[in-house]
Design a protein around this motif. Structure first.
Motif, PDB file in Angstrom:
ATOM      1  N   ARG A 199      -9.090  -5.220   3.903  1.00 36.04           N
ATOM      2  CA  ARG A 199      -9.354  -4.847   2.654  1.00 36.04           C
ATOM      3  C   ARG A 199      -9.139  -3.454   2.546  1.00 36.04           C
ATOM      4  O   ARG A 199      -9.477  -2.917   3.455  1.00 36.04           O
ATOM      5  N   TYR A 200      -8.387  -2.662   1.189  1.00 32.52           N
ATOM      6  CA  TYR A 200      -8.010  -1.286   1.630  1.00 32.52           C
ATOM      7  C   TYR A 200      -8.477  -1.165  -0.083  1.00 32.52           C
ATOM      8  O   TYR A 200      -9.003  -2.141  -0.742  1.00 32.52           O
ATOM      9  N   SER A 201      -8.409   0.243  -0.435  1.00 33.14           N
ATOM     10  CA  SER A 201      -8.608   0.537  -1.877  1.00 33.14           C
ATOM     11  C   SER A 201      -7.580   1.379  -2.272  1.00 33.14           C
ATOM     12  O   SER A 201      -6.726   1.589  -1.576  1.00 33.14           O
ATOM     13  N   LEU A 202      -7.270   0.841  -3.344  1.00 30.58           N
ATOM     14  CA  LEU A 202      -6.377   2.231  -4.550  1.00 30.58           C
ATOM     15  C   LEU A 202      -6.063   2.553  -4.665  1.00 30.58           C
ATOM     16  O   LEU A 202      -5.361   4.099  -4.646  1.00 30.58           O
ATOM     17  N   LYS A 203      -7.792   3.665  -4.811  1.00 29.47           N
ATOM     18  CA  LYS A 203      -7.496   5.100  -4.299  1.00 29.47           C
ATOM     19  C   LYS A 203      -7.136   5.897  -3.472  1.00 29.47           C
ATOM     20  O   LYS A 203      -7.244   7.246  -3.226  1.00 29.47           O
ATOM     21  N   GLU A 204      -7.340   5.640  -1.583  1.00 28.92           N
ATOM     22  CA  GLU A 204      -6.771   6.070  -0.654  1.00 28.92           C
ATOM     23  C   GLU A 204      -6.084   5.095   0.365  1.00 28.92           C
ATOM     24  O   GLU A 204      -5.469   4.017   0.765  1.00 28.92           O
ATOM     25  N   THR A 221       0.180 -15.544   0.287  1.00 33.25           N
ATOM     26  CA  THR A 221      -1.216 -15.177   0.068  1.00 33.25           C
ATOM     27  C   THR A 221      -3.044 -16.519   0.013  1.00 33.25           C
ATOM     28  O   THR A 221      -1.864 -17.200  -1.475  1.00 33.25           O
ATOM     29  N   THR A 222      -3.343 -16.598   0.733  1.00 38.66           N
ATOM     30  CA  THR A 222      -4.573 -17.461   0.045  1.00 38.66           C
ATOM     31  C   THR A 222      -5.965 -16.917   0.059  1.00 38.66           C
ATOM     32  O   THR A 222      -6.709 -18.070  -1.070  1.00 38.66           O
ATOM     33  N   HIS A 223      -6.165 -15.916  -0.869  1.00 39.57           N
ATOM     34  CA  HIS A 223      -7.043 -15.578  -1.368  1.00 39.57           C
ATOM     35  C   HIS A 223      -6.761 -13.838  -1.526  1.00 39.57           C
ATOM     36  O   HIS A 223      -5.817 -12.655  -0.917  1.00 39.57           O
ATOM     37  N   LEU A 224      -7.033 -13.966  -2.960  1.00 36.20           N
ATOM     38  CA  LEU A 224      -6.827 -12.092  -3.050  1.00 36.20           C
ATOM     39  C   LEU A 224      -7.597 -11.898  -4.791  1.00 36.20           C
ATOM     40  O   LEU A 224      -8.170 -12.809  -5.387  1.00 36.20           O
ATOM     41  N   LYS A 225      -8.363 -10.746  -4.349  1.00 31.28           N
ATOM     42  CA  LYS A 225      -9.284 -10.138  -5.089  1.00 31.28           C
ATOM     43  C   LYS A 225      -9.257  -8.659  -5.582  1.00 31.28           C
ATOM     44  O   LYS A 225      -9.288  -7.988  -4.090  1.00 31.28           O
ATOM     45  N   VAL A 226      -9.759  -8.041  -6.524  1.00 26.92           N
ATOM     46  CA  VAL A 226      -9.879  -6.465  -7.070  1.00 26.92           C
ATOM     47  C   VAL A 226     -11.770  -6.427  -7.377  1.00 26.92           C
ATOM     48  O   VAL A 226     -11.831  -7.191  -8.781  1.00 26.92           O
ATOM     49  N   THR A 227     -11.824  -5.178  -7.455  1.00 25.71           N
ATOM     50  CA  THR A 227     -13.324  -4.436  -7.868  1.00 25.71           C
ATOM     51  C   THR A 227     -12.828  -4.029  -8.977  1.00 25.71           C
ATOM     52  O   THR A 227     -11.819  -3.099  -8.742  1.00 25.71           O
ATOM     53  N   MET A 228     -13.567  -3.519  -9.357  1.00 28.53           N
ATOM     54  CA  MET A 228     -14.062  -2.808 -10.465  1.00 28.53           C
ATOM     55  C   MET A 228     -13.430  -1.435  -9.944  1.00 28.53           C
ATOM     56  O   MET A 228     -12.723  -0.884 -10.566  1.00 28.53           O
ATOM     57  N   ASP A 229     -13.797  -0.781  -8.608  1.00 24.38           N
ATOM     58  CA  ASP A 229     -13.600   0.478  -7.866  1.00 24.38           C
ATOM     59  C   ASP A 229     -12.855   0.328  -7.561  1.00 24.38           C
ATOM     60  O   ASP A 229     -12.323   1.605  -6.314  1.00 24.38           O
ATOM     61  N   GLY A 230     -11.153  -0.491  -7.417  1.00 29.04           N
ATOM     62  CA  GLY A 230      -9.917  -0.598  -7.193  1.00 29.04           C
ATOM     63  C   GLY A 230     -10.274  -0.583  -5.458  1.00 29.04           C
ATOM     64  O   GLY A 230      -8.960  -0.853  -4.412  1.00 29.04           O
ATOM     65  N   MET A 231     -10.788  -1.467  -5.210  1.00 29.56           N
ATOM     66  CA  MET A 231     -10.852  -2.406  -3.409  1.00 29.56           C
ATOM     67  C   MET A 231     -10.202  -3.477  -3.972  1.00 29.56           C
ATOM     68  O   MET A 231     -10.510  -4.484  -5.324  1.00 29.56           O
ATOM     69  N   LEU A 244      -2.090   2.629   4.593  1.00 26.49           N
ATOM     70  CA  LEU A 244      -1.913   2.274   5.498  1.00 26.49           C
ATOM     71  C   LEU A 244      -3.678   0.819   6.549  1.00 26.49           C
ATOM     72  O   LEU A 244      -3.320   0.167   6.866  1.00 26.49           O
ATOM     73  N   ASP A 245      -4.466   1.288   5.210  1.00 24.59           N
ATOM     74  CA  ASP A 245      -5.669  -0.069   5.690  1.00 24.59           C
ATOM     75  C   ASP A 245      -5.277  -1.651   5.270  1.00 24.59           C
ATOM     76  O   ASP A 245      -6.241  -2.460   5.373  1.00 24.59           O
ATOM     77  N   ASN A 246      -4.107  -1.607   4.457  1.00 22.36           N
ATOM     78  CA  ASN A 246      -2.962  -3.024   3.980  1.00 22.36           C
ATOM     79  C   ASN A 246      -2.726  -3.249   4.991  1.00 22.36           C
ATOM     80  O   ASN A 246      -1.788  -3.929   5.414  1.00 22.36           O
ATOM     81  N   SER A 247      -3.289  -3.515   6.229  1.00 24.62           N
ATOM     82  CA  SER A 247      -2.993  -3.510   7.607  1.00 24.62           C
ATOM     83  C   SER A 247      -3.771  -4.745   8.721  1.00 24.62           C
ATOM     84  O   SER A 247      -5.114  -5.332   7.927  1.00 24.62           O
ATOM     85  N   PHE A 248      -3.434  -4.106   9.528  1.00 25.72           N
ATOM     86  CA  PHE A 248      -3.933  -4.787  10.978  1.00 25.72           C
ATOM     87  C   PHE A 248      -5.427  -4.123  10.668  1.00 25.72           C
ATOM     88  O   PHE A 248      -6.947  -4.495  11.445  1.00 25.72           O
ATOM     89  N   ARG A 249      -5.701  -3.033  10.159  1.00 22.95           N
ATOM     90  CA  ARG A 249      -6.732  -1.732  10.303  1.00 22.95           C
ATOM     91  C   ARG A 249      -7.095  -1.800   8.915  1.00 22.95           C
ATOM     92  O   ARG A 249      -8.515  -1.414   8.440  1.00 22.95           O
ATOM     93  N   GLY A 250      -7.672  -2.720   8.567  1.00 25.42           N
ATOM     94  CA  GLY A 250      -8.735  -3.391   7.760  1.00 25.42           C
ATOM     95  C   GLY A 250      -8.103  -3.629   6.266  1.00 25.42           C
ATOM     96  O   GLY A 250      -9.312  -5.219   6.243  1.00 25.42           O
TER      97      GLY A 250
END
Length: 284
Positions: A9-14, A84-94, A144-150
């Motif tokens: 999980r990572y945020s498109l805003k950060e 990619t076996t799972h993909l979802k985006v929320t309204m707050d950009g997660m 950075l969070d789009n990795s092993f970090r989160g």
């Protein structure tokens, strides 16, 4: 078995970066509609969202490299690294996604790097449409969070080749493949050294045992045949025991019969105690 990442999980805003990488200002509403739409989810559910090791396959053959492309009139295959076996985006950009590494050379390199906490996933997005094409594995993920970090490549270089010529891109791609092979060879070397260490230890133990036998004048070639013992088989299965009893019952030709006990004759003396006392009195 295929190796799957934990849910990332990572945020498109950060982006998680302050001094490096490329700033992003995604239209989150449009990305939300695109990723959660029927076309994108159908691609994910049908295992069709392919990822590559590095962005060069997409730079060279387009956002959908498929199985490869033409290079100088010759067909050049492209090797996928994961799906990619799972993909979802929320309204707050997660963004929430999960990947399954493939058993290919590129997939093995990406898998080893991920679990050794090196590099991460980088999205391939056409910001104008917008359309989400999937992820690739890169050494410097922009988020950075789009990795092993989160067509916006989300590595720290933004997929920007600058003044590179086609030959430069091809050379960089070959260098990236060479690095991946080096990682694989290093891994094989480490595993081989570990196996050799185990073999050496077992050989040393074997020499020690042979030395102990020799000190007691025991022939090492005959110790296994010194005692012969037939194996004892014990069946403790209650179902098997019942089946054996049943088979034994059916195998008997004549079943045992009931024998009526024979009654012994009882004399009057034994029946009447008074008669017995009188006999004893007169016989004294």
């Amino acid at each position: 078995m295929p190796t799957t990442t934990p849910m990332i999980r990572y945020s498109l805003k950060e982006r998680g970066r302050k001094y490096t990488g490329q700033s992003r200002n995604f239209n989150i509403q449009k990305i939300f509609d695109s990723v959660n739409g029927g076309a994108c989810q159908e691609t994910v559910n049908s295992r069709g969202m392919i990822g590559y090791y590095g962005h060069f396959p997409r730079i060279r053959f387009g956002m959908h490299p498929s199985e490869g492309g033409l290079d100088g009139g010759k067909y050049v295959p492209v090797q996928p690294a994961f799906i990619t076996t799972h993909l979802k985006v929320t309204m707050d950009g997660m963004v929430e996604h999960q990947a399954e590494f493939l058993d290919t050379a590129a997939g093995q390199v990406a898998e080893k790097l991920f679990f050794q906490k090196v590099g991460g996933f980088s999205s391939a997005i056409d910001e104008k449409r917008p359309q989400f094409y999937g992820f690739d594995y890169v050494l410097q993920p922009n988020f950075l969070d789009n990795s092993f970090r989160g067509v916006a490549f989300d590595d720290a270089l933004s997929g920007n080749t600058g003044d590179l010529t086609y030959d430069d891109v091809y050379a960089a791609e070959q260098e990236e493949h060479a690095r991946s092979l080096i990682v694989l060879l290093d891994s094989i070397k480490i595993e081989r050294e570990a196996t050799s260490a185990v073999i050496e230890r077992l050989q040393a133990e074997n020499e020690q045992f042979l030395s102990m036998l020799a000190s007691k004048s025991i022939d090492a070639n005959s110790i296994l045949d010194s005692v012969t013992m037939a194996p004892l088989t014990v069946d403790i299965n209650p179902i098997s025991a019942l089946q054996k009893d049943r088979d034994y019952f059916h195998s008997i030709e004549k079943l045992p019969e009931f024998e009526e006990p024979v009654e012994e004759e009882v004399s009057e003396q034994q029946v009447n105690p008074t008669f017995g006392r009188l006999i004893n009195k007169f016989m004294r």
